[in-house]
Design a protein around this motif. Structure first.
Motif, PDB file in Angstrom:
ATOM      1  N   UNK A 127       0.836  -1.209   0.000  1.00 61.58           N
ATOM      2  CA  UNK A 127       0.000   0.000   0.000  1.00 61.58           C
ATOM      3  C   UNK A 127       0.866   1.252   0.000  1.00 61.58           C
ATOM      4  N   UNK A 128       1.901   1.241   0.850  1.00 62.30           N
ATOM      5  CA  UNK A 128       2.771   2.409   0.949  1.00 62.30           C
ATOM      6  C   UNK A 128       3.470   2.690  -0.375  1.00 62.30           C
ATOM      7  N   UNK A 129       3.886   1.639  -1.088  1.00 67.38           N
ATOM      8  CA  UNK A 129       4.542   1.838  -2.379  1.00 67.38           C
ATOM      9  C   UNK A 129       3.605   2.522  -3.371  1.00 67.38           C
ATOM     10  N   UNK A 130       2.343   2.120  -3.372  1.00 68.10           N
ATOM     11  CA  UNK A 130       1.374   2.743  -4.270  1.00 68.10           C
ATOM     12  C   UNK A 130       1.213   4.223  -3.912  1.00 68.10           C
ATOM     13  N   UNK A 131       1.137   4.524  -2.636  1.00 66.30           N
ATOM     14  CA  UNK A 131       0.994   5.915  -2.211  1.00 66.30           C
ATOM     15  C   UNK A 131       2.220   6.733  -2.601  1.00 66.30           C
ATOM     16  N   UNK A 132       3.405   6.162  -2.409  1.00 63.41           N
ATOM     17  CA  UNK A 132       4.639   6.853  -2.795  1.00 63.41           C
ATOM     18  C   UNK A 132       4.660   7.100  -4.293  1.00 63.41           C
ATOM     19  N   UNK A 133       4.322   6.070  -5.067  1.00 61.82           N
ATOM     20  CA  UNK A 133       4.373   6.190  -6.524  1.00 61.82           C
ATOM     21  C   UNK A 133       3.436   7.279  -7.027  1.00 61.82           C
ATOM     22  N   UNK A 134       2.237   7.348  -6.471  1.00 66.65           N
ATOM     23  CA  UNK A 134       1.289   8.356  -6.930  1.00 66.65           C
ATOM     24  C   UNK A 134       1.726   9.758  -6.513  1.00 66.65           C
ATOM     25  N   UNK A 135       2.464   9.868  -5.429  1.00 68.49           N
ATOM     26  CA  UNK A 135       2.887  11.181  -4.952  1.00 68.49           C
ATOM     27  C   UNK A 135       4.072  11.729  -5.728  1.00 68.49           C
ATOM     28  N   UNK A 136       5.034  10.888  -6.027  1.00 67.23           N
ATOM     29  CA  UNK A 136       6.231  11.431  -6.684  1.00 67.23           C
ATOM     30  C   UNK A 136       6.150  11.377  -8.199  1.00 67.23           C
ATOM     31  N   UNK A 137       5.122  10.731  -8.735  1.00 64.18           N
ATOM     32  CA  UNK A 137       4.959  10.681 -10.192  1.00 64.18           C
ATOM     33  C   UNK A 137       3.564  11.140 -10.599  1.00 64.18           C
ATOM     34  N   UNK A 138       3.047  12.134  -9.891  1.00 66.68           N
ATOM     35  CA  UNK A 138       1.680  12.594 -10.154  1.00 66.68           C
ATOM     36  C   UNK A 138       1.639  13.415 -11.437  1.00 66.68           C
ATOM     37  N   UNK A 139       1.198  12.775 -12.512  1.00 64.04           N
ATOM     38  CA  UNK A 139       0.955  13.473 -13.776  1.00 64.04           C
ATOM     39  C   UNK A 139      -0.370  12.970 -14.329  1.00 64.04           C
ATOM     40  N   UNK A 140      -1.297  13.856 -14.589  1.00 62.82           N
ATOM     41  CA  UNK A 140      -2.626  13.439 -15.032  1.00 62.82           C
ATOM     42  C   UNK A 140      -2.622  12.636 -16.325  1.00 62.82           C
TER      43      UNK A 140
END
Length: 218
Positions: A127-140
């Motif tokens: 779960x934490x990896x998914x949250x990290x990934x969405x935060x540091x690679x947030x591009x619509x």
């Protein structure tokens, strides 16, 4: 009044990335769990299982514990060491990491039998990896699976985690076609002998037994 399109652009180009850095964006553990259930993300995580388990064990304490901690557990301090080793701390504040850790732990406490405060299981790590990934690679313009694949590519330089690269490439394509800045950064780190020893001497490993250090101060 500001035009709606201008406000949307402000959110997309300034506020969302700023929120990601500060760890105050909208994605929580429930949202991460929903992303994990998406078919393409589930398949990517399945292909990444071996490398992720190796990576998790490098920082885990007290393996072979009762469920849900058969593979051991992470403390907040283990999360901090992991973030420092893979150079996430430049992109996510310590406050943001603490918030993510706490959210994932609370999610487990409320949803997993046997889960306890201050301990993050392997499923919580996912779960934490998914949250990290969405935060540091947030591009619509890209999907959650692409965000996650970029993070896995970055983590693939860790000892024993090379499988993560081939799993990420099933989403990103071969190196010549992967144009993300992160892919280029990862290749530069690998060729320069970057964080190939990630987690060495960390949190007790597969043998476990090292007493966890609670808290993320400093």
């Amino acid at each position: 009044a500001p035009h709606p399109a201008a406000l949307a652009a402000l959110v997309e180009m300034v506020l969302a990335p700023l929120g990601a850095v500060l760890g105050v964006d909208a994605l929580d553990a429930d949202g991460a769990e929903a992303i994990l259930a998406e078919p393409d993300v589930a398949l990517l995580m399945q292909r990444s299982h071996r490398g992720l388990e190796v990576l998790f064990r490098q920082y885990a304490s007290n393996s072979n514990s009762p469920e849900p901690y058969q593979r051991g557990h992470w403390t907040a301090q283990a999360m901090k060491r992991f973030a420092n080793d893979v150079e996430l701390s430049a992109e996510i504040s310590m406050q943001g990491l603490q918030r993510m850790f706490s959210e994932c732990v609370q999610h487990e406490v409320h949803n997993l039998s046997g889960a306890s405060e201050g301990r993050l299981s392997y499923s919580g790590f996912r779960l934490a990896l998914v949250m990290i990934a969405q935060r540091i690679h947030h591009t619509p313009s890209t999907t959650p699976s692409v965000h996650l694949a970029n993070l896995l590519l970055r983590l693939s330089v860790a000892n024993g985690a090379r499988d993560l690269s081939s799993a990420a490439r099933t989403v990103l394509g071969p190196p010549a076609l992967a144009s993300s800045p992160l892919a280029s950064s990862t290749r530069r780190k690998a060729s320069a002998g970057g964080v190939v020893g990630v987690g060495g001497g960390g949190g007790g490993g597969a043998g476990g037994g090292k007493a966890p250090e609670e808290g993320m101060d400093g």
